[in-house]
Motif scaffolding. Structure first.
Motif, PDB file in Angstrom:
ATOM      1  N   VAL A 185      35.981   3.467  -7.136  1.00 32.19           N
ATOM      2  CA  VAL A 185      36.077   2.613  -5.950  1.00 32.19           C
ATOM      3  C   VAL A 185      34.727   2.479  -5.246  1.00 32.19           C
ATOM      4  CG1 VAL A 185      38.532   3.019  -5.547  1.00 32.19           C
ATOM      5  CG2 VAL A 185      36.855   4.600  -4.578  1.00 32.19           C
ATOM      6  N   THR A 186      33.736   3.183  -5.769  1.00 34.28           N
ATOM      7  CA  THR A 186      32.380   3.002  -5.259  1.00 34.28           C
ATOM      8  C   THR A 186      31.418   3.304  -6.392  1.00 34.28           C
ATOM      9  OG1 THR A 186      30.766   3.606  -3.543  1.00 34.28           O
ATOM     10  CG2 THR A 186      32.190   5.369  -4.346  1.00 34.28           C
ATOM     11  N   GLU A 187      30.144   3.122  -6.113  1.00 27.74           N
ATOM     12  CA  GLU A 187      29.141   3.267  -7.168  1.00 27.74           C
ATOM     13  C   GLU A 187      27.853   3.743  -6.510  1.00 27.74           C
ATOM     14  OE1 GLU A 187      29.014  -0.235  -9.743  1.00 27.74           O
ATOM     15  OE2 GLU A 187      26.854  -0.256  -9.538  1.00 27.74           O
ATOM     16  N   LYS A 188      27.152   4.605  -7.187  1.00 30.89           N
ATOM     17  CA  LYS A 188      25.921   5.135  -6.603  1.00 30.89           C
ATOM     18  C   LYS A 188      24.860   4.037  -6.448  1.00 30.89           C
ATOM     19  CE  LYS A 188      25.049   9.592  -7.481  1.00 30.89           C
ATOM     20  NZ  LYS A 188      24.652  10.786  -8.277  1.00 30.89           N
ATOM     21  N   GLY A 189      23.961   4.226  -5.496  1.00 34.16           N
ATOM     22  CA  GLY A 189      22.819   3.337  -5.356  1.00 34.16           C
ATOM     23  C   GLY A 189      21.755   3.759  -6.359  1.00 34.16           C
ATOM     24  N   ALA A 190      20.613   3.078  -6.344  1.00 37.00           N
ATOM     25  CA  ALA A 190      19.553   3.451  -7.292  1.00 37.00           C
ATOM     26  C   ALA A 190      18.181   3.236  -6.672  1.00 37.00           C
ATOM     27  CB  ALA A 190      19.678   2.652  -8.572  1.00 37.00           C
ATOM     28  N   LEU A 191      17.248   4.040  -7.122  1.00 35.95           N
ATOM     29  CA  LEU A 191      15.855   3.910  -6.681  1.00 35.95           C
ATOM     30  C   LEU A 191      14.964   4.254  -7.867  1.00 35.95           C
ATOM     31  CD1 LEU A 191      13.450   3.956  -4.605  1.00 35.95           C
ATOM     32  CD2 LEU A 191      14.084   6.327  -4.112  1.00 35.95           C
ATOM     33  N   ASP A 192      14.128   3.300  -8.271  1.00 40.20           N
ATOM     34  CA  ASP A 192      13.115   3.574  -9.298  1.00 40.20           C
ATOM     35  C   ASP A 192      11.790   3.713  -8.560  1.00 40.20           C
ATOM     36  OD1 ASP A 192      15.029   3.297 -11.261  1.00 40.20           O
ATOM     37  OD2 ASP A 192      14.521   1.196 -11.660  1.00 40.20           O
ATOM     38  N   LEU A 193      11.243   4.899  -8.612  1.00 36.72           N
ATOM     39  CA  LEU A 193      10.031   5.186  -7.843  1.00 36.72           C
ATOM     40  C   LEU A 193       8.898   5.499  -8.806  1.00 36.72           C
ATOM     41  CD1 LEU A 193       9.597   5.449  -4.781  1.00 36.72           C
ATOM     42  CD2 LEU A 193       9.981   7.910  -5.018  1.00 36.72           C
ATOM     43  N   MET A 194       7.757   4.820  -8.607  1.00 31.91           N
ATOM     44  CA  MET A 194       6.590   5.131  -9.438  1.00 31.91           C
ATOM     45  C   MET A 194       5.641   6.018  -8.632  1.00 31.91           C
ATOM     46  SD  MET A 194       3.382   3.802 -10.831  1.00 31.91           S
ATOM     47  CE  MET A 194       3.286   2.043 -10.778  1.00 31.91           C
ATOM     48  N   LEU A 195       5.273   7.137  -9.216  1.00 33.37           N
ATOM     49  CA  LEU A 195       4.313   8.042  -8.579  1.00 33.37           C
ATOM     50  C   LEU A 195       2.990   7.843  -9.297  1.00 33.37           C
ATOM     51  CD1 LEU A 195       7.167   9.328  -7.992  1.00 33.37           C
ATOM     52  CD2 LEU A 195       5.989  11.497  -7.858  1.00 33.37           C
ATOM     53  N   GLN A 196       1.920   7.733  -8.520  1.00 32.77           N
ATOM     54  CA  GLN A 196       0.633   7.400  -9.139  1.00 32.77           C
ATOM     55  C   GLN A 196      -0.489   8.220  -8.539  1.00 32.77           C
ATOM     56  OE1 GLN A 196      -0.055   3.204  -9.952  1.00 32.77           O
ATOM     57  NE2 GLN A 196      -1.943   3.337  -8.766  1.00 32.77           N
ATOM     58  N   VAL A 197      -1.374   8.707  -9.399  1.00 37.75           N
ATOM     59  CA  VAL A 197      -2.571   9.423  -8.924  1.00 37.75           C
ATOM     60  C   VAL A 197      -3.797   8.758  -9.554  1.00 37.75           C
ATOM     61  CG1 VAL A 197      -3.765  11.637  -8.817  1.00 37.75           C
ATOM     62  CG2 VAL A 197      -1.266  11.581  -8.761  1.00 37.75           C
ATOM     63  N   ASN A 198      -4.775   8.380  -8.702  1.00 41.44           N
ATOM     64  CA  ASN A 198      -6.030   7.771  -9.186  1.00 41.44           C
ATOM     65  C   ASN A 198      -7.164   8.763  -9.029  1.00 41.44           C
ATOM     66  OD1 ASN A 198      -5.419   4.864  -9.700  1.00 41.44           O
ATOM     67  ND2 ASN A 198      -4.687   5.031  -7.590  1.00 41.44           N
ATOM     68  N   MET A 199      -8.016   8.922 -10.042  1.00 44.95           N
ATOM     69  CA  MET A 199      -9.185   9.807  -9.948  1.00 44.95           C
ATOM     70  C   MET A 199     -10.373   9.085 -10.571  1.00 44.95           C
ATOM     71  SD  MET A 199      -8.136  12.909  -8.784  1.00 44.95           S
ATOM     72  CE  MET A 199      -8.875  14.345  -9.539  1.00 44.95           C
ATOM     73  N   THR A 200     -11.553   9.569 -10.270  1.00 39.67           N
ATOM     74  CA  THR A 200     -12.731   8.964 -10.894  1.00 39.67           C
ATOM     75  C   THR A 200     -12.855   9.512 -12.309  1.00 39.67           C
ATOM     76  OG1 THR A 200     -13.704   9.111  -8.723  1.00 39.67           O
ATOM     77  CG2 THR A 200     -15.199   8.542 -10.536  1.00 39.67           C
TER      78      THR A 200
END
Ligand SMILES: CCCCCCCC/C=C\CCCCCCCC(=O)N[C@@H](CC(N)=O)C(=O)O
Ligand SMILES: [Zn+2]
Ligand SMILES: [Zn+2]
Length: 503
Positions: free
Chosen positions: A240-255
């Protein structure tokens, strides 16, 4: 979009005309039709063979959705031709208007002899996730029958439903059945990659036509067997219900730089530590909120002492029950927002300090949390400013649909389960832990139900999106029978008189 806007008024007019010409129609459901008198769900041997052969043929068409951008469009188009040929009575009936939406999805509008009744909708999807042959007992797109099972990708998810709905309607029309209550059949072609081109477009089209549905039925739950230790009896769970969703991108930039003189931490190290913290810190246990309490209360009577007392008195035993549920991945998914690290990309060469590291995490949000709350929790867990968070896609958990005795959709499903599967004595409302196309229809109805009339064991669940997906011939024939009965039950349904409460 522009094309849609131009054609909408014409289509709306055609549809209005369609609904308005009920009495003067010819063909199935016309003067010689049997009206809405009950037709027994008995099928000849020839019909049973034709049913299973039609499903096998559907499985053989590799309608794979690879990503939002890539799908096998040749197969999607072929599938459209296939259903037209497999179900000629449906596609030639003048009770039914057929439209192709978003290039490959199908919307069938079935006229009811009483247009004053509010329509409902049966949903399914015919795209499938990819399958390589590795690990399969038979090739995934062979549709082979072995030991009473039809094998192949889509056998459970979800070509069985597409074919069962059309098959049941075909058989009813052949028997000159004329539905009383109007209904829609919506068959999506991109559910596995979010349904934005199929279900979302069908929903938009119906909204411009001012359609409001009494309820809808989609995939998303089953008649479950052996999912709960010590509960041997099967139980039907109508989500009778359904979970929500979240696609999250984690990003690290370095030289970037030379690997012979590395910095103390690289983008890979920083990101790995962050995602590891996420995996090691589960989202809070939300047990006690949402429809799960009602599910367990109804299941409680089926257990022997002391489980029946424990489940029947959650006010006291809540901490124990919530901890037990956390132990198994499926019941864990019912009590919290889940965190799945699903993609990780970094590095360009063995002797180069990596400039960029990216990881994607797929969260399924518990009905009592929001996207915003989950993002905040992630920020607190990661607790490192060098890790950037990018929301790729998100949607909130779906509203809880009614499951009381006035809820037409729920009651019709319950009544049909009881008549087609008399051995199933337990029917409970539940939460769908995956996502379905139903979320595109929240503006059309508050009666969103997810239920496939098929018995499912934990090993069958693993075959969905996994290897050796299959359905027994008997299960499939029962699914056709279920829809055959459901359509007729919808025509004879009358709301119970609400209880008078004493003052
Ligand atoms: C105490 C009660 C125990 C109950 C056990 C629950 C067992 C769960 C069994 C079946 C759930 C099946 C859910 C399947 C629906 C998922 C459909 C799907 O794969 N959707 C995709 C694509 C999309 N639409 O987003 C997904 O990624 O979720
Ligand atoms: Zn599916
Ligand atoms: Zn799926």
């Amino acid at each position: 979009m522009a094309e849609l806007l131009v054609i909408l008024p014409t289509r709306a007019a055609v549809l209005l005309l369609f609904f308005a010409t009920v009495s003067g129609s010819t063909g199935p459901g016309s003067r010689e039709s049997r009206g809405s008198s009950r037709i027994p769900s008995q099928f000849s041997e020839e019909e049973r063979v034709a049913m299973k052969e039609a499903l096998k043929g559907a499985i053989r068409i590799p309608t794979v959705s690879f990503s939002h951008e890539e799908s096998n469009t040749t197969a999607l188009a072929e599938f459209g031709e296939y259903i037209r040929k497999a179900f000629p009575t449906v596609f030639h009936s003048n009770l039914i208007q057929h439209e192709v939406v978003g290039k490959y999805s199908h919307l069938l509008t079935v006229r009811g002899s009483d247009p004053s009744l509010q329509p409902y909708m049966l949903m399914a999807h015919f795209d499938v996730v990819p399958a390589s042959e590795e690990g399969w007992e038979v090739p995934p797109f062979s549709g082979l029958e072995q030991n009473g099972f039809i094998h192949g990708r889509g056998a459970l998810d979800n070509k069985n439903s597409v074919m069962a709905v059309l098959q049941a309607l075909e058989l009813l029309l052949i028997r000159k059945y004329s539905p009383k209550r109007p209904f829609f059949i919506a068959l999506g072609h991109d559910e596995e990659v979010s349904g934005t081109k199929g279900a979302q477009q069908i929903s938009a089209l119906l909204q411009t036509r001012g359609v409001q549905l009494a309820f809808l039925v989609d995939e998303g739950s089953f008649i479950l067997e052996d999912f709960i230790p010590n509960l041997k009896k099967p139980f039907a769970m109508i989500s009778v219900t359904e979970k929500g969703a979240l696609d999250l991108m984690l990003q690290v930039n370095m030289t970037p730089g030379h690997s012979s003189a590395p910095p103390k931490e690289t983008s890979i190290g920083i990101l790995s530590a962050a995602v590891s913290r996420l995996e090691q810190t589960p989202m809070p246990n939300m047990f006690g909120n949402g429809p799960l309490k009602k599910t367990l209360k109804l299941l409680a009577n089926e257990f022997s002492f002391p489980t029946n007392i424990i489940l029947g008195n959650l006010w006291l035993f809540r901490p124990i029950v919530s901890r037990v549920m956390e132990r198994n991945p499926i019941t864990n998914a019912l009590v919290r927002t889940t965190t799945a690290l699903t993609m990780f990309n970094a590095g360009i060469k063995v002797n180069v300090i990596p400039p960029l590291a990216q990881a994607t995490v797929n969260f399924r949000i518990h009905p009592s949390q929001t996207v915003h709350e989950v993002v905040e929790l992630v920020q607190n867990i990661v607790a490192d400013d060098r890790v950037q968070l990018h929301v790729l896609r998100s949607f909130e958990p779906l509203p809880v649909s009614p499951s009381d005795d006035q809820a037409m959709g729920y009651q019709l499903l319950q009544q049909t389960i009881q008549s087609v599967f008399p051995e199933v004595k337990i029917i409970v409302p539940g939460i769908c832990i995956g996502n379905t196309d139903t979320r595109h229809y929240v503006n059309l109805t508050n009666g969103l139900y997810r239920f496939n009339p098929v018995f499912l064991k934990p090993q069958d669940f693993s075959s969905v999106h996994g290897i050796n997906e299959k359905i027994s011939v008997e299960s499939y024939q029962n699914q056709v029978k279920f829809i055959f009965e459901l359509i007729q039950n919808a025509d004879t349904y009358s709301k119970p008189v609400p209880h008078q409460h004493e003052l």
